[in-house]
Write an enzyme that holds these catalytic residues in place. Structure first.
Site, PDB file in Angstrom:
ATOM      1  N   SER A  39       0.961  -1.206  -0.098  1.00 38.01           N
ATOM      2  CA  SER A  39       0.012   0.147   0.104  1.00 38.01           C
ATOM      3  C   SER A  39       0.694   1.284   0.034  1.00 38.01           C
ATOM      4  O   SER A  39       1.914   1.171   0.552  1.00 38.01           O
ATOM      5  CB  SER A  39      -0.997  -0.117   1.212  1.00 38.01           C
ATOM      6  OG  SER A  39      -0.221   0.108   2.556  1.00 38.01           O
ATOM      7  N   GLY A  40       0.294   2.400  -0.503  1.00 39.02           N
ATOM      8  CA  GLY A  40       0.847   3.677  -0.542  1.00 39.02           C
ATOM      9  C   GLY A  40       2.084   3.782  -1.512  1.00 39.02           C
ATOM     10  O   GLY A  40       2.783   4.673  -1.255  1.00 39.02           O
ATOM     11  N   GLN A  41       2.405   2.801  -1.991  1.00 40.13           N
ATOM     12  CA  GLN A  41       3.658   2.923  -2.864  1.00 40.13           C
ATOM     13  C   GLN A  41       3.165   2.522  -4.560  1.00 40.13           C
ATOM     14  O   GLN A  41       3.967   1.833  -5.223  1.00 40.13           O
ATOM     15  CB  GLN A  41       4.575   1.895  -2.653  1.00 40.13           C
ATOM     16  CG  GLN A  41       5.562   2.193  -1.397  1.00 40.13           C
ATOM     17  CD  GLN A  41       4.644   1.405   0.016  1.00 40.13           C
ATOM     18  OE1 GLN A  41       3.694   0.365  -0.276  1.00 40.13           O
ATOM     19  NE2 GLN A  41       4.816   1.542   1.079  1.00 40.13           N
ATOM     20  N   GLY A  42       2.153   3.012  -4.658  1.00 41.71           N
ATOM     21  CA  GLY A  42       1.460   2.656  -6.205  1.00 41.71           C
ATOM     22  C   GLY A  42       2.478   3.030  -7.280  1.00 41.71           C
ATOM     23  O   GLY A  42       2.528   2.228  -7.966  1.00 41.71           O
TER      24      GLY A  42
END
Ligand code: G3D
Length: 186
Positions: free
Chosen positions: A71-74
């Site tokens: 998550s959060g590192q697209g």
């Protein structure tokens, strides 16, 4: 000796390597669980730590682990998806106490299952419904419902309630994974 080294020994996997991907949202408990599983002398290698996301790789005698957050590192997604190809088993950790982000975890799981390097392979997936000790944490059955695990028809999967801090539930999961890896006859 860590749980996974014992597993490797039992399987007689001294020469072969099994690559296990450990995935899940940040803060779900991946690092805690993996630290409980790995032997103290496992070699840890942080890779690409400088560009904003963490992938940790380590090896036991015959199991090779790659751990990363989903998550959060697209924007780095295409970098970590590169590891899917070599994954032969998946450990997917869910924070059972984080109902708000369970839907995000479900979406990440869907994306994972639809990835071309995962979609058509019968990779065993072990889910840990982690943080069972937290008051109001969802049960493994409830987590399984919210994550729509019943819709996974083409891969063996199993869910275990776990407490990563105490190490509870981890042995059951590792035992299941052992059976699955054994059945793969590698
Ligand atoms: P991650 O690697 O998936 O990002 P971590 O997650 O292993 O770093 O764990 C995130 C936080 O959750 C840590 O707390 C860790 O101690 C805690 N944690 C992990 N497993 C459990 C569990 O089963 N129960 C409870 N209650 N907490 C757990 P901190 O405070 O260090 O951020």
């Amino acid at each position: 000796m860590g749980l996974l080294d014992r597993l490797a020994g039992l399987l007689g996997l001294k020469k072969k390597e099994v690559h296990v991907l450990c995935l899940g949202l940040d803060n779900s408990g991946k690092t805690t669980i993996i630290n409980k599983l790995k032997p103290s002398n496992a070699q840890t290698q942080d890779i690409v730590p400088t560009i904003g996301f963490n992938i940790e790789k380590f090896k036991t005698s015959s199991l090779s682990f790659t751990v990363f957050d989903m998550s959060g590192q697209g924007r780095y997604r295409n970098l970590w998806e590169h590891y899917y190809k070599e994954g032969m088993a998946i450990i997917f950790v869910v924070d059972s106490s984080d109902k708000l982000r369970m839907v995000v975890a479900k979406e990440e799981l869907e994306t994972l299952l639809n990835h071309p390097d995962i979609k058509h392979r019968r990779i065993p997936i072990l889910f840990f419904a982690n943080k069972m000790d937290v008051r109001d944490a969802l049960s493994a059955v409830k987590v399984s419902q919210m994550m729509l695990l019943e819709t996974i028809k083409d891969k063996p999967w199993h869910i275990c309630a776990s407490d990563g801090l105490k190490g509870e539930g981890l042995q059951e999961g590792v035992d299941w994974l052992q059976d699955q890896i054994q059945a793969m006859k590698i």
